[in-house]
Design an enzyme around this catalytic site. Structure first.
Site, PDB file in Angstrom:
ATOM      1  N   ARG A  60       0.831  -1.208   0.000  1.00 18.28           N
ATOM      2  CA  ARG A  60       0.000   0.000   0.000  1.00 18.28           C
ATOM      3  C   ARG A  60       0.873   1.268   0.000  1.00 18.28           C
ATOM      4  NH1 ARG A  60      -2.488  -0.636   4.500  1.00 18.28           N
ATOM      5  NH2 ARG A  60      -4.206  -1.851   3.661  1.00 18.28           N
ATOM      6  N   TYR A 105      16.800  12.469   2.273  1.00 20.34           N
ATOM      7  CA  TYR A 105      18.104  13.108   2.522  1.00 20.34           C
ATOM      8  C   TYR A 105      18.508  13.773   1.206  1.00 20.34           C
ATOM      9  CZ  TYR A 105      22.998  13.110   4.288  1.00 20.34           C
ATOM     10  OH  TYR A 105      24.258  13.452   4.696  1.00 20.34           O
ATOM     11  N   ARG A 158      24.435  27.445   6.572  1.00 23.53           N
ATOM     12  CA  ARG A 158      25.040  26.900   5.334  1.00 23.53           C
ATOM     13  C   ARG A 158      24.411  25.542   5.098  1.00 23.53           C
ATOM     14  NH1 ARG A 158      26.612  22.419   4.108  1.00 23.53           N
ATOM     15  NH2 ARG A 158      28.607  22.085   5.134  1.00 23.53           N
ATOM     16  N   LYS A 176      19.155  13.913   8.877  1.00 19.09           N
ATOM     17  CA  LYS A 176      20.350  13.247   9.413  1.00 19.09           C
ATOM     18  C   LYS A 176      19.958  12.253  10.513  1.00 19.09           C
ATOM     19  CE  LYS A 176      23.875  15.560   7.439  1.00 19.09           C
ATOM     20  NZ  LYS A 176      25.132  15.069   6.897  1.00 19.09           N
ATOM     21  N   GLU A 247      25.876  20.602  12.607  1.00 18.00           N
ATOM     22  CA  GLU A 247      25.651  20.383  11.182  1.00 18.00           C
ATOM     23  C   GLU A 247      25.350  21.695  10.455  1.00 18.00           C
ATOM     24  OE1 GLU A 247      25.708  17.097   9.914  1.00 18.00           O
ATOM     25  OE2 GLU A 247      25.764  18.126   7.979  1.00 18.00           O
ATOM     26  N   ASP A 248      26.004  21.876   9.342  1.00 17.40           N
ATOM     27  CA  ASP A 248      25.703  22.952   8.397  1.00 17.40           C
ATOM     28  C   ASP A 248      25.686  24.350   9.021  1.00 17.40           C
ATOM     29  OD1 ASP A 248      25.677  20.903   6.624  1.00 17.40           O
ATOM     30  OD2 ASP A 248      23.645  21.213   5.884  1.00 17.40           O
ATOM     31  N   ASP A 268      29.938  17.286  11.862  1.00 25.59           N
ATOM     32  CA  ASP A 268      29.831  16.330  10.771  1.00 25.59           C
ATOM     33  C   ASP A 268      30.465  16.856   9.481  1.00 25.59           C
ATOM     34  OD1 ASP A 268      28.910  13.950   9.653  1.00 25.59           O
ATOM     35  OD2 ASP A 268      27.152  14.969   8.839  1.00 25.59           O
ATOM     36  N   ASP A 269      30.368  18.144   9.239  1.00 22.53           N
ATOM     37  CA  ASP A 269      30.881  18.679   7.970  1.00 22.53           C
ATOM     38  C   ASP A 269      32.405  18.677   7.930  1.00 22.53           C
ATOM     39  OD1 ASP A 269      28.327  19.386   6.654  1.00 22.53           O
ATOM     40  OD2 ASP A 269      28.121  20.590   8.468  1.00 22.53           O
ATOM     41  N   ALA A 305      34.313  21.585   4.961  1.00 18.64           N
ATOM     42  CA  ALA A 305      34.457  20.246   4.404  1.00 18.64           C
ATOM     43  C   ALA A 305      35.833  20.092   3.733  1.00 18.64           C
ATOM     44  CB  ALA A 305      33.324  19.991   3.420  1.00 18.64           C
ATOM     45  N   ASN A 412      26.762  19.179  -2.371  1.00 22.39           N
ATOM     46  CA  ASN A 412      25.351  18.768  -2.361  1.00 22.39           C
ATOM     47  C   ASN A 412      24.457  19.990  -2.476  1.00 22.39           C
ATOM     48  OD1 ASN A 412      25.882  15.979  -1.836  1.00 22.39           O
ATOM     49  ND2 ASN A 412      26.367  16.534   0.271  1.00 22.39           N
ATOM     50  N   ASN A 461      29.383  10.235   0.935  1.00 24.81           N
ATOM     51  CA  ASN A 461      28.575  11.105   1.780  1.00 24.81           C
ATOM     52  C   ASN A 461      28.776  10.697   3.228  1.00 24.81           C
ATOM     53  OD1 ASN A 461      26.106  12.085   3.263  1.00 24.81           O
ATOM     54  ND2 ASN A 461      25.796  13.001   1.259  1.00 24.81           N
TER      55      ASN A 461
HETATM   56  N1  LIG Z   1      29.672  14.795   0.475  1.00 24.11           N
HETATM   57  C1  LIG Z   1      29.523  15.105   1.724  1.00 24.11           C
HETATM   58  O1  LIG Z   1      29.352  14.236   2.598  1.00 24.11           O
HETATM   59  C2  LIG Z   1      29.562  16.541   2.126  1.00 24.11           C
HETATM   60  C3  LIG Z   1      29.460  17.543   1.221  1.00 24.11           C
HETATM   61  N2  LIG Z   1      29.509  18.837   1.620  1.00 24.11           N
HETATM   62  C4  LIG Z   1      29.299  19.860   0.620  1.00 24.11           C
HETATM   63  O2  LIG Z   1      30.463  20.615   0.447  1.00 24.11           O
HETATM   64  C5  LIG Z   1      30.108  21.937   0.068  1.00 24.11           C
HETATM   65  C6  LIG Z   1      30.913  22.911   0.893  1.00 24.11           C
HETATM   66  O3  LIG Z   1      30.615  22.777   2.259  1.00 24.11           O
HETATM   67  P1  LIG Z   1      31.459  23.585   3.352  1.00 24.11           P
HETATM   68  O4  LIG Z   1      32.899  23.344   3.159  1.00 24.11           O
HETATM   69  O5  LIG Z   1      30.903  23.285   4.667  1.00 24.11           O
HETATM   70  O6  LIG Z   1      31.104  25.066   2.959  1.00 24.11           O
HETATM   71  P2  LIG Z   1      31.958  26.364   3.213  1.00 24.11           P
HETATM   72  O7  LIG Z   1      31.086  27.515   2.951  1.00 24.11           O
HETATM   73  O8  LIG Z   1      32.651  26.257   4.527  1.00 24.11           O
HETATM   74  O9  LIG Z   1      33.093  26.285   2.085  1.00 24.11           O
HETATM   75  C7  LIG Z   1      32.880  26.515   0.718  1.00 24.11           C
HETATM   76  C8  LIG Z   1      34.227  26.774   0.075  1.00 24.11           C
HETATM   77  O10 LIG Z   1      34.025  26.918  -1.320  1.00 24.11           O
HETATM   78  C9  LIG Z   1      34.736  28.062  -1.758  1.00 24.11           C
HETATM   79  N3  LIG Z   1      34.071  28.679  -2.901  1.00 24.11           N
HETATM   80  C10 LIG Z   1      32.812  29.164  -2.964  1.00 24.11           C
HETATM   81  N4  LIG Z   1      32.611  29.729  -4.179  1.00 24.11           N
HETATM   82  C11 LIG Z   1      33.769  29.606  -4.847  1.00 24.11           C
HETATM   83  C12 LIG Z   1      34.209  30.031  -6.135  1.00 24.11           C
HETATM   84  N5  LIG Z   1      33.402  30.693  -6.964  1.00 24.11           N
HETATM   85  N6  LIG Z   1      35.464  29.720  -6.524  1.00 24.11           N
HETATM   86  C13 LIG Z   1      36.304  29.080  -5.708  1.00 24.11           C
HETATM   87  N7  LIG Z   1      35.945  28.649  -4.472  1.00 24.11           N
HETATM   88  C14 LIG Z   1      34.699  28.920  -4.052  1.00 24.11           C
HETATM   89  C15 LIG Z   1      34.689  29.021  -0.569  1.00 24.11           C
HETATM   90  O11 LIG Z   1      35.740  29.972  -0.662  1.00 24.11           O
HETATM   91  C16 LIG Z   1      34.886  28.058   0.591  1.00 24.11           C
HETATM   92  O12 LIG Z   1      36.275  27.834   0.774  1.00 24.11           O
HETATM   93  C17 LIG Z   1      28.600  22.051   0.242  1.00 24.11           C
HETATM   94  O13 LIG Z   1      27.986  21.965  -1.014  1.00 24.11           O
HETATM   95  C18 LIG Z   1      28.229  20.838   1.040  1.00 24.11           C
HETATM   96  O14 LIG Z   1      26.969  20.358   0.676  1.00 24.11           O
HETATM   97  C19 LIG Z   1      29.710  19.190   2.923  1.00 24.11           C
HETATM   98  C20 LIG Z   1      29.807  18.227   3.872  1.00 24.11           C
HETATM   99  C21 LIG Z   1      29.676  16.816   3.550  1.00 24.11           C
HETATM  100  C1  LIG Z   2      26.262  15.881   3.483  1.00 27.56           C
HETATM  101  C2  LIG Z   2      26.441  17.101   4.230  1.00 27.56           C
HETATM  102  O1  LIG Z   2      26.621  17.068   5.433  1.00 27.56           O
HETATM  103  C3  LIG Z   2      26.418  18.356   3.545  1.00 27.56           C
HETATM  104  O2  LIG Z   2      26.317  18.369   2.324  1.00 27.56           O
HETATM  105  O3  LIG Z   2      26.501  19.389   4.228  1.00 27.56           O
HETATM  106 MG   LIG Z   3      26.327  18.981   6.284  1.00 29.06          MG
END
Ligand SMILES: NC(=O)C1=CN([C@@H]2O[C@H](COP(=O)(O)OP(=O)(O)OC[C@H]3O[C@@H](n4cnc5c(N)ncnc54)[C@H](O)[C@@H]3O)[C@@H](O)[C@H]2O)C=CC1
Ligand SMILES: CC(=O)C(=O)O
Ligand SMILES: [Mg+2]
Length: 598
Positions: A60, A105, A158, A176, A247-248, A268-269, A305, A412, A461
């Site tokens: 269902r 998610y 973020r 999460k 987170e975020d 987590d990030d 990250a 993401n 991830n």
């Molecule tokens: N795959 C996974 O498990 C995870 C993925 N992420 C993803 O990683 C990404 C970043 O997350 P955070 O590091 O926490 O964010 P944040 O805001 O701390 O870092 C983003 C970085 O990207 C750089 N950036 C942004 N625009 C830019 C540009 N035009 N040219 C060059 N560099 C640029 C910034 O200067 C900064 O250093 C997000 O999309 C998040 O979803 C984060 C955590 C886990």
């Molecule tokens: C997966 C995760 O934690 C993020 O994209 O921020």
């Molecule tokens: Mg995150």
């Protein structure tokens, strides 16, 4: 006659039958409950009479899900199911992880957060506002579940790669924590999604009449810290030993530094992501055929990250025999101003300083393309939030320079992924070692030698590790979450692949095995805690690995056995009262105080 107690013993602490509007209905009106359970729960007559099988329920639910036209409709359907019949929800999710995780998610949770003001239907989780400061303990006392073991906290600043979404980020802690339950079996009622309403820099949201958070601009860093100090104390006062996952948050480094030695907490990030990418990179480096010392990495994105991931891989390279300096020199981080160098002329954020290049001889590299041409990387990581920035040209260069280029577009949701799987496979002639943050489907491709095969992407991830970091910390009642626990989770993940998965070219275990993998990763996290002396359940220390695995498994919430265990417990309770048969054949002998005869 004695009234039956509604308290049941639980593997992880729980009070099952609280019926409160903000919590899922644990006294659920499950159509699978046999009639004597319904009578015991006082739900007799409140559900259709037939006691049906899970298979029927599932048919269902899947049919209803199939009738939903959009991903957001499906997200909402599943949210409502979680609220109304939590065990059925988790039975469905654990049976259909591959299909349902993307709906609860990333990527769909991203769209849900962007549209939270519009799609909001029901309370799930807790909101704490700046105005509540000074009274956080009193507000937290309103949470109806008495035995919370883990919380996931965001301030929405973020959310994935989608920017500041204010309190609309609530979808993330909910998502999460749903994975904590689905993947590592932390009981649903032991989880607390928490969103901080500390203002938002997002003017569009502040101007939106449907936005449900405060209209103030984001509080200052000092104010946020003051708020978090009070929050950490209030959470641990109500639930001593609670595991706290951040987170975020935009720039979460200061909070992690401030709390990581005094609370059982992690970010987590920075840390979960670092560990999960470590796991994939250990396998990719092996597969690449190059020793660590010959790898050169370009990271687009030097935020939480990016830096968190680079640090874990530096640690791996050191453990593989490199000096710290040589290991660090394998990394080139790029942010909005280009390659992070010590002499770039701007004041670097403190988390970037460790990776600032000193060997650029005064030369600055402003764009990703310039950095790539300068470095000729073997590893290309995307943690930048810039969808599609790994262009076909960049991918082709990676293929020209490397037999097996390591390409991880990790941002993401899917729209922010630095490239998609199809582009990576096509532009590297199928030779890339690929993993992305959000899922991409497998594809068939014929390479330039005329060989056709199915290619399977990895999903890099943090969901592969945070559920185990959390469960290990809960079971061992750790005083804090150590660096070694984090590193070990990634290392354990890398070793968790089966021979068949390695044969298929996977870098991460098949997602359908995540509960089984979580047991091993949890055990390794616990062993690391034990080695660091941060465990408090000392009786578990002496267990052999297999006994510990069995213990972990037994402590994991299993939605499939939940109904059976309820039946068993009620049966035992009634038979211990010597009063089983009247209940089982349909009538309780005595009138209940509320007037019900059932
Ligand atoms: N795959 C996974 O498990 C995870 C993925 N992420 C993803 O990683 C990404 C970043 O997350 P955070 O590091 O926490 O964010 P944040 O805001 O701390 O870092 C983003 C970085 O990207 C750089 N950036 C942004 N625009 C830019 C540009 N035009 N040219 C060059 N560099 C640029 C910034 O200067 C900064 O250093 C997000 O999309 C998040 O979803 C984060 C955590 C886990
Ligand atoms: C997966 C995760 O934690 C993020 O994209 O921020
Ligand atoms: Mg995150």
């Amino acid at each position: 006659m004695a009234r039956f107690s509604t308290q049941r013993s639980r593997p992880l602490h729980a009070t099952p039958f609280i019926n409160h509007s903000t919590t899922p209905s644990y006294a659920n009106h499950d159509t699978a409950n046999p009639s004597y359970i319904r009578k015991y729960l006082r739900t007799y007559g409140l559900t259709p009479p037939h006691s049906e099988s899970y298979e029927t329920q599932k048919t269902r639910c899947l049919a209803q899900l199939g009738l939903k036209n959009t991903d957001i409709d499906k997200f909402q359907y599943l949210s409502t199911l979680r609220k109304n019949n939590v065990h059925l929800f988790y039975r469905l999710v654990t049976d259909h992880l591959r299909e349902l995780i993307p709906l609860i998610y990333t990527p769909v949770v991203g769209e849900a957060c962007q549209r939270w003001s519009e799609i909001y239907q029901q309370p799930e989780g807790m909101y704490l506002s700046w105005e509540d400061r000074g009274s956080l303990a009193a507000v937290i006392a309103n949470w109806p579940q008495p035995n919370v073991e883990i919380t996931c906290i965001t301030d929405g600043s973020r959310i994935l790669g989608l920017g500041d979404l204010g309190i609309n980020g609530m979808g993330i802690p909910i998502g999460k924590l749903t994975l904590y339950t689905a993947c590592s079996g932390i009981r649903p009622e032991a989880t607390l999604p928490l969103t901080l309403d500390l203002g938002t820099s997002n003017k569009t949201l502040r101007d939106d009449p449907l936005y449900m958070g405060s209209r103030r601009d984001k509080v200052s860093r000092e104010e946020e810290q003051e708020f978090l100090d009070e929050l950490m104390a209030a959470l641990t006062e109500r639930w001593p030993g609670i595991v706290i996952q951040f987170e975020d948050f935009k720039n979460p480094f200061p909070s992690l530094e401030r709390y990581q030695n005094s609370y059982s907490c992690f970010n987590d990030d920075i840390q979960g992501t670092g560990a999960v990418i470590l796991g994939g990179v250990i396998n990719a480096v092996k597969r690449s055929g190059l020793p660590c010392k010959d790898h050169r990495a370009v990271f687009l994105g030097a935020g939480s990250a990016g830096v968190g991931v680079a640090k874990q891989i530096v640690e791996f390279f050191i453990r593989e025999g490199m000096s710290e300096e040589d290991a660090r020199n394998c990394f080139n981080l790029v942010d909005t101003k280009g390659l992070v160098t010590a002499d770039r002329g701007d004041k670097l954020a403190s988390h970037k300083v460790y990776f600032a290049r000193q060997d650029n001889k005064g030369q600055q590299f402003k764009s990703l393309e310039e950095v790539i041409d300068h470095v000729h990387p073997t590893i290309l990581m995307g943690l930048s939030t810039l969808g599609g920035v790994f262009t076909p040209e960049i991918l082709r260069k990676m293929a020209d320079w490397n037999t097996a280029p390591i390409i991880f577009p990790l941002s993401n949701p899917s729209s922010k992924s630095e490239c998609d799987y199809e582009s990576a496979v096509k532009n590297t002639d199928g030779r890339c070692l690929f993993a992305s943050g959000s899922p991409f489907p497998p594809m068939t491709f014929t390479n330039s030698d005329g060989e056709a095969r199915t290619y399977c992407p990895g999903q890099a991830n943090n969901m592969y590790v945070f559920p185990s970091i959390g469960l290990g910390s809960i079971l061992f009642k750790t005083v804090r979450v150590t660096d070694s626990m984090i590193y070990t989770s990634g290392e354990a993940l890398s070793a968790a692949l089966t021979a068949e998965e390695i044969e298929r070219g996977l870098l991460y275990p098949d997602i359908t095995r995540i509960r089984e993998v979580s047991i091993v990763v949890t055990r390794m996290v616990m062993r690391a805690a034990q080695a660091d002396g941060v465990d408090r359940e000392t009786a578990l220390r002496k267990m052999s690995d297999s006994d510990l695995d069995n213990y972990i498994k037994a402590r994991m919430y299993d939605p499939h056995t939940e109904v059976r265990s309820l039946e068993r417990e009620v049966g035992q309770l009634l038979s211990s009262l010597g009063n089983l048969s009247p209940i089982l054949n349909g009538s309780l002998p005595e009138k209940k105080p509320n007037g019900s005869k059932l």
